[in-house]
Design an enzyme around this catalytic site. Structure first.
Site, PDB file in Angstrom:
ATOM      1  CE1 TYR A   1      -4.326   0.690  -0.465  1.00  0.00           C
ATOM      2  CE2 TYR A   1      -3.783   2.555   0.917  1.00  0.00           C
ATOM      3  CZ  TYR A   1      -4.637   1.923   0.037  1.00  0.00           C
ATOM      4  OH  TYR A   1      -5.795   2.552  -0.348  1.00  0.00           O
TER       5      TYR A   1
ATOM      6  CG  HIS B   1       6.166   2.627   1.446  1.00  0.00           C
ATOM      7  ND1 HIS B   1       4.808   2.811   1.485  1.00  0.00           N
ATOM      8  CD2 HIS B   1       6.490   1.922   2.553  1.00  0.00           C
ATOM      9  CE1 HIS B   1       4.315   2.219   2.564  1.00  0.00           C
ATOM     10  NE2 HIS B   1       5.311   1.686   3.238  1.00  0.00           N
TER      11      HIS B   1
ATOM     12  CB  SER C   1      -0.188   1.862   4.829  1.00  0.00           C
ATOM     13  OG  SER C   1       1.026   1.859   4.125  1.00  0.00           O
TER      14      SER C   1
ATOM     15  CD  GLN D   1       9.951  -1.269  11.406  1.00  0.00           C
ATOM     16  OE1 GLN D   1       9.023  -2.008  11.681  1.00  0.00           O
ATOM     17  NE2 GLN D   1      10.005  -0.605  10.268  1.00  0.00           N
TER      18      GLN D   1
HETATM   19  O1  PAF Z   1       7.796  -0.996   8.556  1.00  0.00           O
HETATM   20  C1  PAF Z   1       7.195  -1.932   7.989  1.00  0.00           C
HETATM   21  O2  PAF Z   1       6.468  -1.748   7.014  1.00  0.00           O
HETATM   22  C2  PAF Z   1       7.363  -3.350   8.520  1.00  0.00           C
HETATM   23  O3  PAF Z   1       7.460  -3.360   9.914  1.00  0.00           O
HETATM   24  C3  PAF Z   1       8.550  -4.103   7.879  1.00  0.00           C
HETATM   25  C4  PAF Z   1       9.878  -3.460   8.221  1.00  0.00           C
HETATM   26  C5  PAF Z   1       8.377  -4.147   6.372  1.00  0.00           C
HETATM   27  C6  PAF Z   1       8.593  -5.543   8.399  1.00  0.00           C
HETATM   28  O4  PAF Z   1       7.420  -6.230   8.109  1.00  0.00           O
END
Ligand code: PAF
Length: 282
Positions: A32, A37, A186, A153
């Site tokens: 998405y 991205h 998203s 993350q």
């Molecule tokens: O940030 C994300 O979209 C997700 O956590 C990732 C890093 C693709 C892992 O599924």
């Protein structure tokens, strides 16, 4: 641009590319795609000979009652955007391709995953670090690209990559925002019109706090309070957390010195949005 749904095929394509001496950039996503991205893809395009984009809504990072089933998906549109942005290979596996029925191995980063989103979403980071390790094993990237919006993350993946000698350089790119300041996600599609109008408040609250810190405020609790009060004043917003932590340890700080991460998670209805700012006083 090629599309593959199979690990073995992706591994073979990447191997062949590496044999030719080409460098490989990986942009892991759950699809998405939005401008956030695509900014990662463009950066990967500039810095690598071959760009792999993975699209996989990873079930193991969603807890019970979270939005796994309704997470937005549109592979056709994603493929068009990926092609326009210059991706060489899209890896879009099914869950069964990624996880064997007897999958029993998990990657866990201690301490850094305890607070912030780790506290609100138990097991979330275990799912993220496991799938990212698997993606690194399949795609063997020289560089992998993540967004600063998911600040915890990014730090967790960087530490994991170092601790396990995974051999990829972890590149973290700035948050991309709408014109009114809302961080792209998203999940923004879940917001009602009213919630969407209120949501840019998160960035405003973070900016005001940063201004206060730069003007000399050093009491972390006072800053957390200021942000909490500002967000609680927005109709329909429910604070999940407001945290001010060290960027090294992700532990809460009392006095603000060096480099700190001010991060928030806020529910608008059922939609949980996150945002953050790094304040560097060095
Ligand atoms: O940030 C994300 O979209 C997700 O956590 C990732 C890093 C693709 C892992 O599924």
């Amino acid at each position: 641009m090629q599309l593959s749904r199979e690990k073995a095929e992706v591994r073979a394509l990447v191997e062949e590319t590496r044999r030719r001496g080409a460098s490989v950039g990986l942009v892991p996503t759950m699809g998405y795609l939005h401008e956030g991205h695509l900014s990662l893809v463009r950066r990967a395009r500039q810095e690598n000979d071959y760009v792999v984009l993975s699209i996989f809504v990873n079930p193991t990072q969603f807890g019970p009652g979270e939005d796994l089933e309704r997470y937005p998906r549109d592979l056709e549109r994603d493929l068009e955007l990926a092609e326009q942005a210059g991706v060489d290979l899209v890896f879009a596996p099914a869950a069964e391709e990624m996880y064997a029925p007897d999958h029993r191995t998990w990657v866990e980063v201690e301490e850094l995953t305890r607070g912030l989103c780790g506290r609100s979403r138990p097991g979330h980071f275990r799912g993220v670090t496991t799938v990212v390790t698997k993606l690194f094993g399949i795609c063997r990237p020289d560089r992998a690209y993540f967004g600063q919006k998911d600040a915890q993350q990014a730090l967790v993946i960087r530490r994991m990559t170092r601790d396990l000698d995974l051999g990829a350089e972890v590149v973290v790119a700035p948050i991309v925002r709408e014109a009114d300041g809302l961080a792209l996600s998203s999940r923004n599609v879940y917001l009602s019109e009213e919630e969407r109008r209120a949501a840019p408040m998160l960035q405003r609250a973070l900016c005001e706090a940063e201004v206060a810190v730069r003007a000399g405020e050093r009491d972390a609790e006072a800053v957390r309070d200021q942000v909490r009060r500002r967000i609680e004043g927005v109709p329909g917003a429910r604070v999940d957390y407001v945290e001010l932590v060290s960027t090294q340890t992700l532990q809460s700080v009392e006095r603000i010195t060096g480099e700190v991460l001010l991060a928030v998670a806020v529910f608008f209805g059922k939609t949980r949005l996150i945002d953050n700012v790094i304040i560097d006083l060095r």
